[in-house]
Design a protein around this motif. Structure first.
Motif, PDB file in Angstrom:
ATOM      1  N   ASP A 284       0.814  -1.227   0.000  1.00  0.00           N
ATOM      2  CA  ASP A 284       0.000   0.000   0.000  1.00  0.00           C
ATOM      3  C   ASP A 284       0.844   1.272   0.000  1.00  0.00           C
ATOM      4  O   ASP A 284       0.410   2.314  -0.493  1.00  0.00           O
ATOM      5  CB  ASP A 284      -0.899   0.051   1.252  1.00  0.00           C
ATOM      6  CG  ASP A 284      -1.967  -1.020   1.164  1.00  0.00           C
ATOM      7  OD1 ASP A 284      -2.113  -1.600   0.075  1.00  0.00           O
ATOM      8  OD2 ASP A 284      -2.622  -1.280   2.198  1.00  0.00           O
ATOM      9  N   ASN A 285       2.004   1.201   0.653  1.00  0.00           N
ATOM     10  CA  ASN A 285       2.856   2.411   0.688  1.00  0.00           C
ATOM     11  C   ASN A 285       4.250   2.117   0.126  1.00  0.00           C
ATOM     12  O   ASN A 285       5.247   2.690   0.566  1.00  0.00           O
ATOM     13  CB  ASN A 285       2.942   2.991   2.105  1.00  0.00           C
ATOM     14  CG  ASN A 285       3.515   1.990   3.109  1.00  0.00           C
ATOM     15  OD1 ASN A 285       3.825   0.861   2.758  1.00  0.00           O
ATOM     16  ND2 ASN A 285       3.656   2.422   4.358  1.00  0.00           N
ATOM     17  N   VAL A 288       8.091   3.894   0.341  1.00  0.00           N
ATOM     18  CA  VAL A 288       8.001   4.798   1.495  1.00  0.00           C
ATOM     19  C   VAL A 288       9.386   5.199   2.046  1.00  0.00           C
ATOM     20  O   VAL A 288      10.377   4.488   1.843  1.00  0.00           O
ATOM     21  CB  VAL A 288       7.153   4.080   2.589  1.00  0.00           C
ATOM     22  CG1 VAL A 288       7.916   2.897   3.180  1.00  0.00           C
ATOM     23  CG2 VAL A 288       6.664   5.014   3.658  1.00  0.00           C
ATOM     24  N   VAL A 296       7.104   6.198   9.581  1.00  0.00           N
ATOM     25  CA  VAL A 296       6.921   6.619   8.196  1.00  0.00           C
ATOM     26  C   VAL A 296       7.049   8.142   8.139  1.00  0.00           C
ATOM     27  O   VAL A 296       6.444   8.858   8.944  1.00  0.00           O
ATOM     28  CB  VAL A 296       5.523   6.170   7.691  1.00  0.00           C
ATOM     29  CG1 VAL A 296       5.217   6.785   6.330  1.00  0.00           C
ATOM     30  CG2 VAL A 296       5.475   4.644   7.601  1.00  0.00           C
ATOM     31  N   LYS A 298       8.151  11.840   5.494  1.00  0.00           N
ATOM     32  CA  LYS A 298       7.972  12.433   4.159  1.00  0.00           C
ATOM     33  C   LYS A 298       9.330  12.880   3.628  1.00  0.00           C
ATOM     34  O   LYS A 298      10.178  13.327   4.403  1.00  0.00           O
ATOM     35  CB  LYS A 298       7.071  13.665   4.263  1.00  0.00           C
ATOM     36  CG  LYS A 298       5.601  13.340   4.468  1.00  0.00           C
ATOM     37  CD  LYS A 298       4.789  14.608   4.210  1.00  0.00           C
ATOM     38  CE  LYS A 298       3.329  14.481   4.518  1.00  0.00           C
ATOM     39  NZ  LYS A 298       2.681  13.262   4.055  1.00  0.00           N
TER      40      LYS A 298
END
Ligand SMILES: NC(=O)c1ccc[n+]([C@@H]2O[C@H](COP(=O)([O-])OP(=O)(O)OC[C@H]3O[C@@H](n4cnc5c(N)ncnc54)[C@H](OP(=O)(O)O)[C@@H]3O)[C@@H](O)[C@H]2O)c1
Length: 331
Positions: A284-285, A288, A296, A298
């Protein structure tokens, strides 16, 4: 990437994922570049203590033997195995035979950590093939390894639990704080081979940041290219840690700064452990970016925008494929 995230990468909250969360790793095969010191060495100890078969890379047989005997001593009751592969990531002529020797020994590879790295090398340092040394070591060498390892990773993904076969690219918050604005990469710079006497006009730390932006983009691009075949690409900032990475930073000011921000390297190994095993990471990620000590995070906004709207991951992948094809195709 917010100021809040930046600060929390300098002073992270307590880790929530540790070796106690790891199941027994008997029968699994892992590869860590740069297992002779720092974060990679500690990660190798953890995996070995859980009975895994662990390959590290070293730049000489002597340092490989030394690391392996220390890791063995640290977990005397392990049923795992330890092996080393000699390679210098700054010389592609040594990377290819080392990966071939791994492939001759194994039929599965459950996860690889592209952990080895150099920082703040003397300005103008170049790799054997004429790349700025941090780009050559941190990016080009690992890219060639990745290309050669892809078949065994894909085979493993067919038989391993979903989301468990990963390629972990160890980046840094330097991707955000130090790399060129825009794409994180000066494209002309990475395609021009340097010759002896080149001065390194951007400054060593900008080149370090550029190499770490390269690691982030490669993790995302790998996720895009191989996500359908259940390979997970992850990049991470391990945290600011007291390791040999700072060997080239000798000024008194740098030493004082490091005294204020550097943590024990075992925390960085937890960030790498999380990237390799946490079930918060998956299809799904895929692609990442993980921040210390296992969360998690950015990446920098302009680098993210470049990936999604300007195709920078694809562009980098294709440039590296072209630059290294003579090594990959003849392997
Ligand atoms: N420490 C930090 O604060 C920090 C922060 C952000 C990101 N990182 C990243 O974390 C990773 C691990 O660094 P570390 O802190 O553990 O540093 P370290 O103690 O210096 O370990 C780096 C490892 O990479 C190996 N290596 C260096 N150049 C190589 C080459 N040309 N070919 C093959 N192996 C090579 C080293 O081998 P030798 O023993 O032969 O030198 C060593 O095993 C790096 O990618 C670094 O950029 C670290």
């Amino acid at each position: 990437m917010s100021l809040r995230q930046t600060l929390s990468e300098f002073y992270p909250p307590k880790p929530t994922f540790t070796d106690k969360d790891l199941e027994d790793l008997g029968g699994k095969v892992y590869l860590i570049t740069g297992g002779t010191s720092g974060i990679g060495f500690i990660l190798a100890k953890t995996l070995y203590s859980k009975n895994a078969k662990v390959y590290i890379t070293s730049r000489s047989a002597a340092s490989g033997e030394k690391a392996i005997s220390e890791i063995k001593e640290s977990a005397a009751s392990s049923h795992g195995e330890l092996r080393y592969l000699v390679m210098d990531l700054g010389d592609l002529q040594t990377v290819v035979p080392a990966v071939k020797s791994f492939l001759a020994q194994e039929t599965l590879l459950h996860t690889v950590w592209f952990n080895a790295g150099v920082m703040k090398v003397p300005s103008g340092s170049i790799s054997k093939q004429g790349y700025e040394l941090q780009w050559g070591t941190n990016v080009v060498g690992h890219f060639v390894m990745n290309k050669l390892l892809m078949p065994i990773l894909l085979t493993t993904a067919q038989v391993a639990p979903k989301g468990s076969v990963r390629v972990v690219w160890v980046s840094s918050d330097g991707h955000s704080l130090l790399s060129p604005k825009g794409d994180g990469i000066d494209w002309e710079d990475i395609t021009t081979r340097k010759s002896e006497g080149w001065k390194g006009e951007k400054g060593s730390m900008t080149y370090y940041g550029q190499s770490k932006a390269g690691n982030v983009l490669l993790a995302m691009e790998l996720a895009k290219r191989y996500g359908n075949e259940d390979i997970i690409g992850v990049s991470l900032n391990p945290g600011h840690l007291k390791t040999n990475l700072q060997r080239h930073s000798n000024s008194a000011l740098a030493k004082r700064f490091e005294g204020l921000v550097l943590h024990d390297p075992s925390f960085g190994a937890l960030t790498e452990l999380y990237a390799g095993f946490s079930d918060a990471i998956g299809t799904d990620n895929n692609g990442v970016y993980i921040i210390p000590w296992g969360r998690v995070g950015k990446i920098r906004q302009d680098i993210e925008a470049g990936f999604h709207h300007r195709g920078t991951g694809k562009k980098l992948w294709e440039i590296l494929e072209k630059e290294t094809e003579e090594y990959v195709l003849t392997a």
